[in-house]
Design a protein around this motif. Structure first.
Motif, PDB file in Angstrom:
ATOM      1  N   PRO A 125      -3.945  -3.118 -12.907  1.00  0.00           N
ATOM      2  CA  PRO A 125      -4.380  -1.744 -12.590  1.00  0.00           C
ATOM      3  C   PRO A 125      -5.342  -1.969 -11.197  1.00  0.00           C
ATOM      4  CG  PRO A 125      -5.307  -2.514 -14.774  1.00  0.00           C
ATOM      5  CD  PRO A 125      -3.784  -3.556 -14.301  1.00  0.00           C
ATOM      6  N   SER A 126      -5.229  -3.060 -10.769  1.00  0.00           N
ATOM      7  CA  SER A 126      -6.120  -3.660  -9.893  1.00  0.00           C
ATOM      8  C   SER A 126      -4.522  -3.112  -8.153  1.00  0.00           C
ATOM      9  CB  SER A 126      -6.173  -5.099  -8.789  1.00  0.00           C
ATOM     10  OG  SER A 126      -5.653  -5.738  -9.581  1.00  0.00           O
ATOM     11  N   ALA A 127      -3.420  -3.051  -8.733  1.00  0.00           N
ATOM     12  CA  ALA A 127      -2.625  -2.264  -7.606  1.00  0.00           C
ATOM     13  C   ALA A 127      -2.885  -1.749  -6.535  1.00  0.00           C
ATOM     14  CB  ALA A 127      -1.319  -2.415  -7.528  1.00  0.00           C
ATOM     15  N   LYS A 128      -2.996  -2.404  -4.923  1.00  0.00           N
ATOM     16  CA  LYS A 128      -3.001  -1.438  -3.758  1.00  0.00           C
ATOM     17  C   LYS A 128      -3.124  -0.153  -4.242  1.00  0.00           C
ATOM     18  CE  LYS A 128      -4.309  -5.274  -1.236  1.00  0.00           C
ATOM     19  NZ  LYS A 128      -2.811  -6.310  -0.045  1.00  0.00           N
ATOM     20  N   LEU A 129      -1.606   0.079  -4.177  1.00  0.00           N
ATOM     21  CA  LEU A 129      -0.915   1.854  -3.917  1.00  0.00           C
ATOM     22  C   LEU A 129      -1.552   2.678  -5.470  1.00  0.00           C
ATOM     23  CD1 LEU A 129       0.967   2.178  -6.622  1.00  0.00           C
ATOM     24  CD2 LEU A 129       3.270   0.497  -5.099  1.00  0.00           C
ATOM     25  N   LEU A 130      -2.270   2.261  -6.007  1.00  0.00           N
ATOM     26  CA  LEU A 130      -2.988   3.085  -7.251  1.00  0.00           C
ATOM     27  C   LEU A 130      -4.442   3.492  -6.884  1.00  0.00           C
ATOM     28  CD1 LEU A 130      -2.285   0.933 -10.452  1.00  0.00           C
ATOM     29  CD2 LEU A 130      -1.114   3.286  -9.142  1.00  0.00           C
ATOM     30  N   ALA A 162       3.216  10.273  -1.546  1.00  0.00           N
ATOM     31  CA  ALA A 162       2.835  10.392  -2.904  1.00  0.00           C
ATOM     32  C   ALA A 162       3.368   8.855  -2.930  1.00  0.00           C
ATOM     33  CB  ALA A 162       3.365  11.611  -3.798  1.00  0.00           C
ATOM     34  N   ARG A 163       2.709   8.274  -3.684  1.00  0.00           N
ATOM     35  CA  ARG A 163       3.385   6.875  -4.702  1.00  0.00           C
ATOM     36  C   ARG A 163       3.655   6.647  -6.069  1.00  0.00           C
ATOM     37  NH1 ARG A 163      -1.848   5.919  -1.313  1.00  0.00           N
ATOM     38  NH2 ARG A 163      -2.409   5.394  -2.927  1.00  0.00           N
ATOM     39  N   VAL A 164       4.305   6.262  -5.757  1.00  0.00           N
ATOM     40  CA  VAL A 164       5.406   6.335  -7.516  1.00  0.00           C
ATOM     41  C   VAL A 164       6.013   5.067  -8.219  1.00  0.00           C
ATOM     42  CG1 VAL A 164       7.044   7.486  -8.579  1.00  0.00           C
ATOM     43  CG2 VAL A 164       6.636   8.764  -7.252  1.00  0.00           C
ATOM     44  N   VAL A 165       6.010   4.344  -9.046  1.00  0.00           N
ATOM     45  CA  VAL A 165       6.228   2.787  -9.497  1.00  0.00           C
ATOM     46  C   VAL A 165       6.529   3.147 -10.744  1.00  0.00           C
ATOM     47  CG1 VAL A 165       4.853   0.918 -10.221  1.00  0.00           C
ATOM     48  CG2 VAL A 165       3.899   1.829  -9.090  1.00  0.00           C
ATOM     49  N   ILE A 166       7.863   2.420 -10.821  1.00  0.00           N
ATOM     50  CA  ILE A 166       8.627   2.199 -12.601  1.00  0.00           C
ATOM     51  C   ILE A 166       8.521   1.415 -12.907  1.00  0.00           C
ATOM     52  CG2 ILE A 166      11.457   2.995 -12.962  1.00  0.00           C
ATOM     53  CD1 ILE A 166      12.442   4.111 -10.198  1.00  0.00           C
ATOM     54  N   ASP A 167       7.763   0.856 -14.155  1.00  0.00           N
ATOM     55  CA  ASP A 167       7.644   0.180 -14.972  1.00  0.00           C
ATOM     56  C   ASP A 167       8.023   0.723 -16.233  1.00  0.00           C
ATOM     57  OD1 ASP A 167       5.603  -1.692 -15.677  1.00  0.00           O
ATOM     58  OD2 ASP A 167       4.178  -0.778 -15.407  1.00  0.00           O
ATOM     59  N   PRO A 168       8.394   0.298 -16.789  1.00  0.00           N
ATOM     60  CA  PRO A 168       9.255   1.013 -18.414  1.00  0.00           C
ATOM     61  C   PRO A 168       8.593  -0.360 -19.202  1.00  0.00           C
ATOM     62  CG  PRO A 168      10.838  -0.744 -17.185  1.00  0.00           C
ATOM     63  CD  PRO A 168      10.063  -0.277 -16.296  1.00  0.00           C
ATOM     64  N   ASN A 169       7.538  -1.400 -18.962  1.00  0.00           N
ATOM     65  CA  ASN A 169       7.269  -2.415 -19.713  1.00  0.00           C
ATOM     66  C   ASN A 169       5.711  -1.863 -19.643  1.00  0.00           C
ATOM     67  OD1 ASN A 169       9.840  -2.728 -21.152  1.00  0.00           O
ATOM     68  ND2 ASN A 169      10.357  -4.305 -19.203  1.00  0.00           N
ATOM     69  N   GLY A 170       5.580  -1.810 -18.824  1.00  0.00           N
ATOM     70  CA  GLY A 170       3.620  -1.372 -18.738  1.00  0.00           C
ATOM     71  C   GLY A 170       3.395  -2.506 -17.831  1.00  0.00           C
ATOM     72  N   ARG A 171       3.675  -3.609 -17.256  1.00  0.00           N
ATOM     73  CA  ARG A 171       3.724  -4.166 -16.262  1.00  0.00           C
ATOM     74  C   ARG A 171       2.366  -4.366 -14.898  1.00  0.00           C
ATOM     75  NH1 ARG A 171       7.457  -8.292 -13.640  1.00  0.00           N
ATOM     76  NH2 ARG A 171       9.002  -6.241 -13.773  1.00  0.00           N
ATOM     77  N   LEU A 172       2.060  -3.010 -14.434  1.00  0.00           N
ATOM     78  CA  LEU A 172       1.760  -2.704 -13.159  1.00  0.00           C
ATOM     79  C   LEU A 172       0.550  -3.425 -13.260  1.00  0.00           C
ATOM     80  CD1 LEU A 172       2.161  -1.277 -10.632  1.00  0.00           C
ATOM     81  CD2 LEU A 172       1.623   0.585 -11.621  1.00  0.00           C
ATOM     82  N   GLN A 207       0.435  -1.275  -0.668  1.00  0.00           N
ATOM     83  CA  GLN A 207      -0.060   0.079  -0.071  1.00  0.00           C
ATOM     84  C   GLN A 207       0.626   1.238  -0.194  1.00  0.00           C
ATOM     85  OE1 GLN A 207      -3.766  -0.210   3.052  1.00  0.00           O
ATOM     86  NE2 GLN A 207      -2.279  -2.350   3.398  1.00  0.00           N
ATOM     87  N   LEU A 208       2.332   1.339   0.602  1.00  0.00           N
ATOM     88  CA  LEU A 208       3.089   2.253   0.738  1.00  0.00           C
ATOM     89  C   LEU A 208       2.110   3.206   1.530  1.00  0.00           C
ATOM     90  CD1 LEU A 208       4.190   2.434  -2.695  1.00  0.00           C
ATOM     91  CD2 LEU A 208       5.742   0.986  -0.892  1.00  0.00           C
ATOM     92  N   THR A 209       1.815   3.234   2.304  1.00  0.00           N
ATOM     93  CA  THR A 209       0.946   4.244   2.661  1.00  0.00           C
ATOM     94  C   THR A 209       1.826   4.131   5.231  1.00  0.00           C
ATOM     95  OG1 THR A 209      -1.202   2.679   4.137  1.00  0.00           O
ATOM     96  CG2 THR A 209      -1.515   4.160   2.169  1.00  0.00           C
ATOM     97  N   VAL A 210       1.448   5.284   5.738  1.00  0.00           N
ATOM     98  CA  VAL A 210       1.730   5.629   6.640  1.00  0.00           C
ATOM     99  C   VAL A 210       0.729   4.363   8.196  1.00  0.00           C
ATOM    100  CG1 VAL A 210       2.552   7.142   8.569  1.00  0.00           C
ATOM    101  CG2 VAL A 210       3.199   7.566   6.052  1.00  0.00           C
ATOM    102  N   ARG A 211       0.901   3.454   8.517  1.00  0.00           N
ATOM    103  CA  ARG A 211       0.073   3.405   9.226  1.00  0.00           C
ATOM    104  C   ARG A 211       0.582   2.817  10.561  1.00  0.00           C
ATOM    105  NH1 ARG A 211      -0.077   0.497   4.590  1.00  0.00           N
ATOM    106  NH2 ARG A 211       1.081  -0.965   5.131  1.00  0.00           N
ATOM    107  N   ARG A 212       2.118   2.386  10.707  1.00  0.00           N
ATOM    108  CA  ARG A 212       2.297   2.395  12.198  1.00  0.00           C
ATOM    109  C   ARG A 212       2.459   3.351  12.833  1.00  0.00           C
ATOM    110  NH1 ARG A 212       4.169  -3.532  12.415  1.00  0.00           N
ATOM    111  NH2 ARG A 212       3.227  -4.135   9.969  1.00  0.00           N
TER     112      ARG A 212
END
Ligand SMILES: NC(=O)c1ccc[n+]([C@@H]2O[C@H](COP(=O)([O-])OP(=O)(O)OC[C@H]3O[C@@H](n4cnc5c(N)ncnc54)[C@H](OP(=O)(O)O)[C@@H]3O)[C@@H](O)[C@H]2O)c1
Length: 344
Positions: free
Chosen positions: A205-210, A193-203, A181-186
């Protein structure tokens, strides 16, 4: 003595000492020097202070009497981590606000751990990477199992890092493997902000961080964005060379979008690329008390011939519960990202 401030027109560093001793207390009290000449604020014991070469303080005291105090006779309250109560209040919740309002002398113990993240040494960016690993530098088993190598303190530290940065960056491999999730919970603090490096379009769409929780979400692509992304995702297309995105270009793109303090959270492939490119100011290595024996290691770089070719990383160790944090200073090999450092 409560302050040490040379002539305002002096070319020397202007320094302010903040008394942290208890009246009539032991002589091993700590003195905080906030040096505004580009160095980070540091804490010294009196025995160390004699040797500090600031040219400002040459004191050697054996006892501190309350007649010297400018302030109340109340003993200072000290935080013992994990035992916050009326006498030992948890001072962490103030730290994310203090950092953003440029109040750079955090209450103990946070100054020691997070003070180096306050200002960039090379330009306006501060880039810190983290590795949560075993004693033998593994971040997972050979089969890929990694939850959780770090314990409560190690995970809280990671969430504190998230709370202090503007943006947290992961490679798409981590999203596919862990769906974080990359959120602050603890701990208390704002979500970055959450950033994914995805050069080949593998991310996926259901990823929680989105998920839309108000934080900005960015995908750095090699020109081919992943299909089916939810609304509100910022696409950042960057040029690739042999399928690689230059870490400096990633940081410059983030700086352009207003992000200056960045956490490269993982995985090892992504951290290693930023390290190899000289794009890290600090590396936080959180060592858990276990030996995994085989599996991926926390960083992996091109082989070198000789030990003297190794990246030098002066480090400080912090004990967090039963884990050890190594705060490694990589500023000597950090390249400029092309953002001018503001004069202070
Ligand atoms: N212990 C920890 O602290 C920690 C933290 C995070 C993750 N992890 C673990 O790490 C593992 C995943 O890490 P990983 O090393 O396999 O993958 P990763 O670093 O998460 O992702 C690597 C992928 O991201 C893309 N990428 C990242 N930087 C790039 C660049 N500069 N240029 C081009 N592509 C770039 C590439 O995607 P393509 O493959 O599409 O080219 C690359 O293969 C998981 O098992 C996870 O549990 C551990």
């Amino acid at each position: 003595m409560t302050t040490g401030r040379p002539d305002r027109n002096s070319a020397k560093a202007r320094s302010t000492a903040i008394w942290a001793a208890e009246p009539n207390g032991a002589a091993d009290a700590t003195l905080v020097l906030s040096i505004t000449d580009g160095l980070q604020p540091r804490r010294y014991t009196f025995s160390e202070i004699v040797a500090v070469k600031t040219g400002v303080f040459t004191v050697s005291l054996t006892q501190y009497h309350d007649t010297m105090a400018t302030d109340p006779k109340e003993p200072l309250k000290r935080l013992t981590r994990g035992t916050a109560n009326e006498d030992n209040p948890d001072t962490w919740p103030e730290v994310p606000r203090m950092l953003r309002e440029s109040e750079f002398l955090f209450p103990p113990p946070w100054q020691e751990i997070f003070g180096p993240l306050c200002r960039g040494q090379v330009d306006e960016m501060v880039v810190v990477a983290q590795c949560g690993q075993s004693i033998d530098a593994r971040i997972a088993t050979a089969s890929g199992h990694s939850h959780y190598i770090n314990g409560v303190e190690g995970l809280a530290h990671l969430h504190r890092l998230r709370a202090l940065v503007d943006a947290v960056v992961v490679g798409v491999g981590t999203v596919v493997a862990d769906d974080p999730q990359l959120t602050v919970r603890r701990v208390a603090g704002p979500n970055p902000a959450r950033v994914v490096i995805d050069p080949n379009g593998r991310l996926p769409p259901s990823a929680k961080l989105l998920g839309d929780d108000g934080a900005r979400r960015l995908v750095i692509t090699g020109g081919r964005p992943p299909p089916g992304l939810p609304a509100g995702i910022e696409i950042v297309p960057l040029a690739t060379a042999d399928g690689r995105l230059a870490p400096a270009a990633v940081l410059a793109a983030l700086a352009e979008r207003g992000f200056r303090r960045i956490l490269i959270e993982g995985g090892s492939n992504t951290v290693s690329r930023f390290l190899a490119a000289g794009c890290l100011d600090r590396l936080h290595v959180m060592i858990a008390p276990m030996i995994i024996g085989a599996g991926p290691s926390s960083v992996s770089l091109a082989p070198i011939e000789r030990v003297d070719q190794a990246i030098k990383a002066p480090m400080r160790a912090h004990i967090l519960g039963d884990e050890v944090l190594l705060d490694c200073d990589l500023s000597a090999q950090r390249i400029g990202i092309g953002i001018a450092k503001k004069s202070r």
